[in-house]
Design a protein around this motif. Structure first.
Motif, PDB file in Angstrom:
ATOM      1  N   HIS A  85       1.410   5.277  -2.041  1.00  0.00           N
ATOM      2  CA  HIS A  85       0.928   6.302  -2.990  1.00  0.00           C
ATOM      3  C   HIS A  85       2.118   6.842  -3.780  1.00  0.00           C
TER       4      HIS A  85
ATOM      5  N   HIS B 188      -5.303   6.573  -4.393  1.00  0.00           N
ATOM      6  CA  HIS B 188      -6.704   6.652  -3.959  1.00  0.00           C
ATOM      7  C   HIS B 188      -7.608   6.508  -5.177  1.00  0.00           C
TER       8      HIS B 188
ATOM      9  N   HIS C 176       0.868  -1.195   0.000  1.00  0.00           N
ATOM     10  CA  HIS C 176       0.000   0.000   0.000  1.00  0.00           C
ATOM     11  C   HIS C 176       0.897   1.236   0.000  1.00  0.00           C
TER      12      HIS C 176
ATOM     13  N   GLU D 129      -6.469   2.040  -3.983  1.00  0.00           N
ATOM     14  CA  GLU D 129      -7.101   2.015  -2.661  1.00  0.00           C
ATOM     15  C   GLU D 129      -8.510   2.575  -2.837  1.00  0.00           C
TER      16      GLU D 129
ATOM     17  N   HIS E 100       3.102   8.497   1.440  1.00  0.00           N
ATOM     18  CA  HIS E 100       2.608   9.570   0.567  1.00  0.00           C
ATOM     19  C   HIS E 100       3.737  10.491   0.122  1.00  0.00           C
TER      20      HIS E 100
ATOM     21  N   ASP F  12       1.711   2.773   3.407  1.00  0.00           N
ATOM     22  CA  ASP F  12       0.737   3.830   3.076  1.00  0.00           C
ATOM     23  C   ASP F  12       1.485   5.150   2.883  1.00  0.00           C
TER      24      ASP F  12
ATOM     25  N   HIS G 109      -5.681   0.144   6.865  1.00  0.00           N
ATOM     26  CA  HIS G 109      -5.531   0.753   8.198  1.00  0.00           C
ATOM     27  C   HIS G 109      -6.787   0.715   9.091  1.00  0.00           C
TER      28      HIS G 109
HETATM   29 FE   LIG Z   1      -3.533   4.968   1.475  1.00  0.00          FE
END
Ligand SMILES: [Fe+2]
Length: 246
Positions: A7, A42, A5, A82, A199, A197, A139
């Motif tokens: 981005h 996303h 996961h 996601e 970013h 996750d 999450h």
């Molecule tokens: Fe995410």
């Protein structure tokens, strides 16, 4: 290790904002022990590009792979997304197969608004499974309903939903509630996977190096291996996930 996961795809959401940042995240992943990253922008968030399964998704994905090759960055990047699950169009997206699953598997990374009720999230997870996907809950420790009622996580685990805990929650970077809940999920053997996750290269970064010490205080080396390597590999290979055996 495999990061399920992240981005990292540039220009498509609130993650990597350009090609240079995406490459920096890729290099950081490699330096900190991750050699496979699933790109999970996303999907279905109102104020961002849709990132549905479409020609434009595959164009961006292909361009990013070419960019890594051009810069001699040997990171393997796999497709994913996601999915932000809300009631208005979830059924349609699933029926029309407009969602990008994790590396073409049946596993679908799914997120909710943090304040969504347990009943509402559970109904959507049931629908996703009913349509033939295996939900991977992004999450769960960040959702108020799980923080307040951890029994819901036990129920989801028994239902066969996959629970993906964020690295940042374990490291205490996503608030006290998420940290507490992440520890609970790990201590009770309810987490199947940990992912970054990420970013950004520095803020919410990629890579798992900083995680190792924190994890060793919470769970066994065998469980850590399951969370960071074995289960992510099973997911991208479309095989059954192994439940933790504490
Ligand atoms: Fe995410």
């Amino acid at each position: 290790m495999i990061d399920l996961h992240c981005h990292i795809l540039p220009f498509v959401d609130d993650g990597a904002r350009d090609a240079a940042m995406a490459c920096e995240m890729a290099e950081h992943s490699l330096r900190s022990g991750v050699d496979v990253v699933v790109a999970t922008p996303h999907c279905n968030i109102e104020y961002m590009p849709g990132n549905y399964r479409s020609r434009s998704y595959w164009e961006v994905f292909g361009l990013f792979k070419a960019l890594l090759k051009q810069h001699h960055i040997p990171l393997t990047v796999l497709p994913g997304a996601e999915l932000f699950a809300h009631g208005e169009n979830l059924e349609q997206l699933l029926e029309e197969e407009l969602v990008v699953t994790l590396n073409h598997s049946r596993y679908l990374l799914t997120e909710f608004d943090f304040l969504t009720s347990a009943e509402d999230m559970s109904a959507k997870l049931r629908l996703i499974r009913h349509k033939g996907y295996i939900p991977v809950v992004a999450h769960p420790e960040r959702y108020k309903a799980i923080q307040e009622t951890p029994e819901v996580a036990h129920r989801w685990f028994r239902e066969g939903y996959i629970l993906q805990v964020n690295k940042g929650s374990i490291l205490g970077r996503l608030g006290e509630g998420a940290a507490h809940s992440a520890t609970y999920l790990l201590r009770h053997g309810l987490a199947h996977v940990i992912a970054s996750d990420a970013h950004h290269p520095y803020y919410r970064p990629t890579g798992f190096r900083s995680l190792t010490t924190a994890l060793s205080r919470i769970c066994s080396a065998e469980y850590a291996q399951l969370l960071l390597q074995t289960n992510p590999l099973h997911i991208i290979s479309d095989k059954a996930v192994i439940p933790p055996d504490l």
